[in-house]
Design a protein around this motif. Sequence first.
Motif, mmCIF file in Angstrom:
data_model
loop_
_atom_site.group_PDB
_atom_site.id
_atom_site.type_symbol
_atom_site.label_atom_id
_atom_site.label_comp_id
_atom_site.label_asym_id
_atom_site.label_seq_id
_atom_site.Cartn_x
_atom_site.Cartn_y
_atom_site.Cartn_z
ATOM 1 N N TYR A 73 18.329 6.971 -1.444
ATOM 2 C CA TYR A 73 17.682 7.335 -2.700
ATOM 3 C C TYR A 73 18.403 6.729 -3.890
ATOM 4 C CZ TYR A 73 15.562 10.761 0.343
ATOM 5 O OH TYR A 73 14.896 11.352 1.372
ATOM 6 N N VAL A 74 17.679 6.689 -4.974
ATOM 7 C CA VAL A 74 18.251 6.241 -6.238
ATOM 8 C C VAL A 74 17.938 7.324 -7.263
ATOM 9 C CG1 VAL A 74 17.914 4.612 -8.101
ATOM 10 C CG2 VAL A 74 18.132 3.780 -5.794
ATOM 11 N N ILE A 75 18.935 7.681 -8.061
ATOM 12 C CA ILE A 75 18.709 8.690 -9.091
ATOM 13 C C ILE A 75 18.945 8.033 -10.443
ATOM 14 C CG2 ILE A 75 19.373 10.975 -9.915
ATOM 15 C CD1 ILE A 75 20.873 10.663 -6.847
ATOM 16 N N SER A 76 18.029 8.268 -11.352
ATOM 17 C CA SER A 76 18.199 7.675 -12.676
ATOM 18 C C SER A 76 18.131 8.777 -13.723
ATOM 19 C CB SER A 76 17.123 6.629 -12.925
ATOM 20 O OG SER A 76 15.866 7.254 -13.084
ATOM 21 N N ILE A 133 11.630 -3.261 -8.900
ATOM 22 C CA ILE A 133 11.700 -2.702 -10.251
ATOM 23 C C ILE A 133 10.954 -1.382 -10.260
ATOM 24 C CG2 ILE A 133 9.724 -4.141 -10.922
ATOM 25 C CD1 ILE A 133 10.760 -3.992 -13.781
ATOM 26 N N TYR A 134 11.587 -0.380 -10.834
ATOM 27 C CA TYR A 134 10.962 0.932 -10.936
ATOM 28 C C TYR A 134 10.757 1.281 -12.410
ATOM 29 C CZ TYR A 134 12.280 1.635 -6.044
ATOM 30 O OH TYR A 134 12.408 1.522 -4.686
ATOM 31 N N HIS A 135 9.603 1.810 -12.708
ATOM 32 C CA HIS A 135 9.343 2.238 -14.080
ATOM 33 C C HIS A 135 8.206 3.240 -14.038
ATOM 34 C CE1 HIS A 135 5.700 -0.259 -14.067
ATOM 35 N NE2 HIS A 135 6.436 -1.104 -13.369
ATOM 36 N N LEU A 154 16.059 13.647 -14.969
ATOM 37 C CA LEU A 154 16.622 12.859 -13.875
ATOM 38 C C LEU A 154 15.446 12.495 -12.980
ATOM 39 C CD1 LEU A 154 19.374 14.246 -14.705
ATOM 40 C CD2 LEU A 154 19.956 14.033 -12.303
ATOM 41 N N ARG A 155 15.460 11.288 -12.499
ATOM 42 C CA ARG A 155 14.351 10.907 -11.617
ATOM 43 C C ARG A 155 14.903 10.480 -10.279
ATOM 44 N NH1 ARG A 155 12.122 9.930 -16.473
ATOM 45 N NH2 ARG A 155 9.998 10.703 -16.680
ATOM 46 N N LEU A 156 14.162 10.865 -9.265
ATOM 47 C CA LEU A 156 14.581 10.552 -7.905
ATOM 48 C C LEU A 156 13.625 9.503 -7.350
ATOM 49 C CD1 LEU A 156 16.583 11.415 -5.706
ATOM 50 C CD2 LEU A 156 14.875 13.033 -4.915
ATOM 51 N N TRP A 157 14.212 8.423 -6.875
ATOM 52 C CA TRP A 157 13.396 7.326 -6.323
ATOM 53 C C TRP A 157 13.845 7.037 -4.904
ATOM 54 C CZ3 TRP A 157 10.090 5.356 -10.112
ATOM 55 C CH2 TRP A 157 10.460 5.566 -11.442
ATOM 56 N N LYS A 158 12.959 6.433 -4.176
ATOM 57 C CA LYS A 158 13.358 5.911 -2.865
ATOM 58 C C LYS A 158 14.009 4.554 -3.087
ATOM 59 C CE LYS A 158 9.249 6.580 -0.764
ATOM 60 N NZ LYS A 158 8.281 6.389 0.317
ATOM 61 N N ILE A 218 0.832 -1.204 0.000
ATOM 62 C CA ILE A 218 0.000 0.000 0.000
ATOM 63 C C ILE A 218 0.869 1.256 0.000
ATOM 64 C CG2 ILE A 218 -1.593 1.345 1.420
ATOM 65 C CD1 ILE A 218 -2.755 -1.398 2.289
ATOM 66 N N PHE A 219 1.944 1.206 0.789
ATOM 67 C CA PHE A 219 2.765 2.414 0.920
ATOM 68 C C PHE A 219 3.889 2.478 -0.104
ATOM 69 C CE2 PHE A 219 1.087 2.103 5.317
ATOM 70 C CZ PHE A 219 0.342 3.259 5.258
ATOM 71 N N ALA A 220 3.901 1.549 -1.027
ATOM 72 C CA ALA A 220 4.995 1.539 -1.996
ATOM 73 C C ALA A 220 4.803 2.668 -3.001
ATOM 74 C CB ALA A 220 5.054 0.194 -2.699
ATOM 75 N N ARG A 221 5.385 3.806 -2.698
ATOM 76 C CA ARG A 221 5.349 4.930 -3.629
ATOM 77 C C ARG A 221 6.781 5.426 -3.795
ATOM 78 N NH1 ARG A 221 0.417 5.318 -4.615
ATOM 79 N NH2 ARG A 221 -1.191 5.037 -3.037
ATOM 80 N N PRO A 222 7.538 4.739 -4.630
ATOM 81 C CA PRO A 222 8.972 5.021 -4.678
ATOM 82 C C PRO A 222 9.335 6.308 -5.413
ATOM 83 C CG PRO A 222 8.414 3.321 -6.248
ATOM 84 C CD PRO A 222 7.161 3.649 -5.523
ATOM 85 N N PHE A 223 8.481 6.728 -6.303
ATOM 86 C CA PHE A 223 8.869 7.868 -7.139
ATOM 87 C C PHE A 223 8.709 9.163 -6.362
ATOM 88 C CE2 PHE A 223 7.802 11.000 -10.515
ATOM 89 C CZ PHE A 223 9.048 11.006 -11.107
ATOM 90 N N ILE A 224 9.806 9.921 -6.251
ATOM 91 C CA ILE A 224 9.727 11.168 -5.503
ATOM 92 C C ILE A 224 9.547 12.344 -6.446
ATOM 93 C CG2 ILE A 224 10.991 12.706 -3.969
ATOM 94 C CD1 ILE A 224 12.281 10.234 -2.781
#
Lengths: 496, 633
Positions: free
Chosen positions: A386-389, A366-368, A396-400, A53-59
């Motif tokens: 964090y992860v930056i892609s 997996i993030y997409h 540039l995208r910022l992820w948790k 439910i709380f999986a919202r990785p994209f910042i």
Amino acid sequence: MKVKLISRSTDEFTRERSQDLQRVFRNYDPNLRPQEKAVEYVRALNAAKLDKIFARPFIGAMDGHTDAISCMTKNPNYLKGVFSGSMDGDIRLWDIACRRTVCRFPGHQGPVKGLAASTDGRILVSCGHDCMVRLWNVPAPSILEFDDSSDDTPKPLVEYTGKYAYRGADHQWGGNLFATAGAQLDIWDHNRSQPVNSFEWGVDTVVSVRFNPGEPTLLATSGSDRSIAVYDLRMSTPVKKIIMQKVWGKLYSDRLDGVIPRVAMYTSLALSEFKLLSKVGKQQHTKTNAICWNPLEAVNFTAANEDCNCYSFDARKLSEAKCVHQDHVSAVMDIDYSPTGREFVTGSYDRTVRIFPFDGGHSREIYHTKRMQRVFCVKFSCDATYVISGSDDMNLRLWKAKASEQLGVLLPREQKKHEYHEAVKNRYKHLPEVKRIVRHRHLPKAVYKAKDLRRTMTEAERRRKERKRAHSGPSSVHEEPLRKRRIIKEIEKAEE
Amino acid sequence: MASNYDDSVPIDVDSNGKKWQNTVVSEAYPESEFNPSRVVLSGNGEISIEDLLDPLRGTSNYSKLRKRIQHVEKKEAPVQAPLPKPEPSEFKPRTDFQKTIASLVHDNNVVEAYKSDGGELLELNKLSVEAVKDRQNRLAKMRSLLFRHEMKAKHIKNMKSKTYRCLKKKERMKAASLELQTDPKAAKELAEKQERERAEARMALTHKNQGKWAKRILERGLDKQDEGTRAAISEQLHMHNLLTRKMNSMKDSSSSDDSSYEEDDDFDSQDEDGASKLLEKAKEKTIKLMDQEDEVPDSGVLSLPFMVRGLEKRKEAANEEAKHALCIFFLKLDTYIHVLQSIEDVVDNPGPRTTYEVSVSASGSWKKMKSKGKADPMLDGSAKNKPGAAEPEVDNHIGEVEVEFEKDKEGVLNEENPEPEKAPVLPGWGQWTDVQKKRGTPSWMLEGCANAKRKREEAIKKRKDAGLKHVIISEKVDKKAEKLHVKTLPYPFTSKEVYEQSIRMPIGPESNPAITARALTRPEVVKKAGVIIDPIKFEEVDPHERGEEQKQGGRRRRGKNKASANKSRDTLSLRATAHQKYVYPDPIPEFAQSETRKFKIELKKTLEKDIDAFGDELDKVVGVCAKVNVFKL
């Protein structure tokens, strides 16, 4: 007759303030709680569901570049600083907390392919297809914070012109040296205008280079001749290298077919190079695109390969990979280890970012997004949160790093609760229900189909081999494990 | 006429129920003098000659015709009689063949014989007496067969099923008991009657096979007796069995004690040997112990009659076995004692005499048998003395149990592998068009049914209890429980036990003290957000401090997790470099000395071969070689 009485002193049990917690005494006798295991199982199940439910990785996404982002580096001394270079020669310094550009470094004419920052975060090294190596002074963070609208564009500290296009760069950990990769491997000093050392081993281009953070004199490179080589700067020659197998496969060819003309548009130089590439292109399928050392296990590194897999190696024994990380369905373009050394992030040509455990064969995450295109570079932030892609779509995208992690300051009780949930989930992760929920991921349709196709192909291959083995004499067919299969030979420099 | 018409008008009721009335009916044909009158048509009158002649009246020939008719009517013409038939008696043979036949037929002998007796004709027929007898016998046989068949049919018709008889019997019993309940007088009478019967039976002891008659029959052998006798004997046995059972159940300890005393006296008279007497006593006691009845519960499954019988049987078997074992034991003891005796009086006894007593349970009391030799009389005796009538009964009950068990097993099978549904017949479906009627059930339905059936059979064959007749192994999958099981052993674990142990104890704060709970739930990696984690750094490690470090290892690692990353950098180090600097510890001094001594001796031995080369300096050389060098690294 003796009667047992409950005695409580008022001093102990009276709260000083109304906010204080009441003291609770518990009897930990397991006989009193026979259902505790069942309760914990249900909690694990709920924790897994909550995670979903709380999986919202994209910042957030950081836009500003006007072309695809080709390379990235992080400021090892400053958490918020990330440099990115794009295909049109633009270099930007980002503040990832505010998600905006802090500073731009103009100068490059072609794609910037290599970016590296010194350990103290003062100097940025950039190089690209325009055969230039530039050193930049990174403005101090304190200055940046106070005047955001600084008009003065930074000038490069020094510029060196090389004879060939550069494909990558990296800076030594805690030293003055940096390395650039191109037709050959050059080692530079901050204070010298000429390379301190040059290595050439084989005729093909060096694609990427990476210094070992634990052993500052060690570095690993990958070449377009499907080789991975390890160098020691204390010696005048390379140490050893491996050459990986050619693989003829339909799956990989689409990548080259698509990318060459498009990328070739950018510069004439690139065009010529890519033309060259396309000639031998179809043989390049196990080329290693990027390498990253494990920051906490100085002997191990992982190579991001064109054949959709990542291979973890022990630098002392390159004849066999330690682990093969499979899950991507197209070439893996970049890789970066988490500073904790327990996991790494990869960006792939299949438009996804995945996070692998350092010793696991499959990704844990997996993030997409719909808008994210081919991922060319990824980085883990210095605090492993964090992860930056950076991808083809100029963002540039910022992820948790952990999709469902609660950010911000946590109360101790909250922290404990999270830890408990994590522990319980970990304990019951093998049970089917929990496993199903934890493993479930929504995949983009293309990835899903490609995965299916790959599975079919590997299955067919496996069956074919099985049949072959069944119909040939005992021990006449030798089955090599996947860890060894792709490696043709290991060459020590002394042997040559 | 009009009224006549009205009367005759038919009132028809149409099939539609609509009444219609013809008020005007015209003649179907034109009214004329030749047409028959209405009366004639309606069949009331007959057509006479006059009727026919009426229309001709007035014609020229009428009077002539009339006269002739009158004449015919008046004058009666005689009827000619039929022609006579030729008589058979008047047959006379005319041809030669007919004549020879006639001479044969009218032969005197033949005629006489025919007249006097038919039997002689049979002779002439050339039928033998035997053949006729045969025929008669055959006929008689057929008749008797027919009769028997009829009787059998009657009997079969009269035959009723077991359950019917059972029900009937129950009914009867019920009625009797009801009667008894309602009528106390009758009950009392019945009880008295039964008591008397029992007493008589006991007194007469007819059931004991000890009468003259019974003895004789048994002597001759039961096989040779006819059915009636055998039935009588088995009746007796049954009776005996019933009575003994009753006695056994009612017998108390005191009575058995008495009997044992009596037997003791017997032994006294028989055996002079003190030791063997003691042995006898011991044996008796054990047997008595064995024979003591266990208390059978009055309610529950164990109180069911067949269970009780089964228990009894099992107990009996166990007792027999125990007795057998006892026998052998005493036999051994006996021989031992006798050997001792024989040592005492060597001269008298040429060899050990083996004697042992065997007690066989017969007619509820212990009967002594004395036998010699090594044959196993116990088994024989028990085999002989087993009540013959009780066996089929027990078998019957076992059969019942088996049938019940089979039913149970079938039930379990049906539950776990349910029988497939038959091809569904949808009432009315396809009947209007007669399509389904003509073609039958569609082939795919039948195929599906056949497949399901085959699958079920395969599944049943695959079951673990498929080959085991007396076992049901349930293979029911509990879906709820399945969720709580892993299908395969998870990766890092190598055994089931270890895995189960690893998740045995709960880790939550409710069942663990705060400190333990924290340790149990501590994550693998603890980091603080916003703190830069630096990579590992090479550093020199002193190998001599290794032990201490190891001791602190666990705590340190935890410390690393807890503390910030800067701290972690200090604790982690490159293992490879540490191992290179490993220094072997010095040996224990005593051990080193002894080893050195050994080495010296060995060295001396080898070097003595080249005594010429070393000469006097041999000891010196050995001393130098064995000198302990301590290398400090």
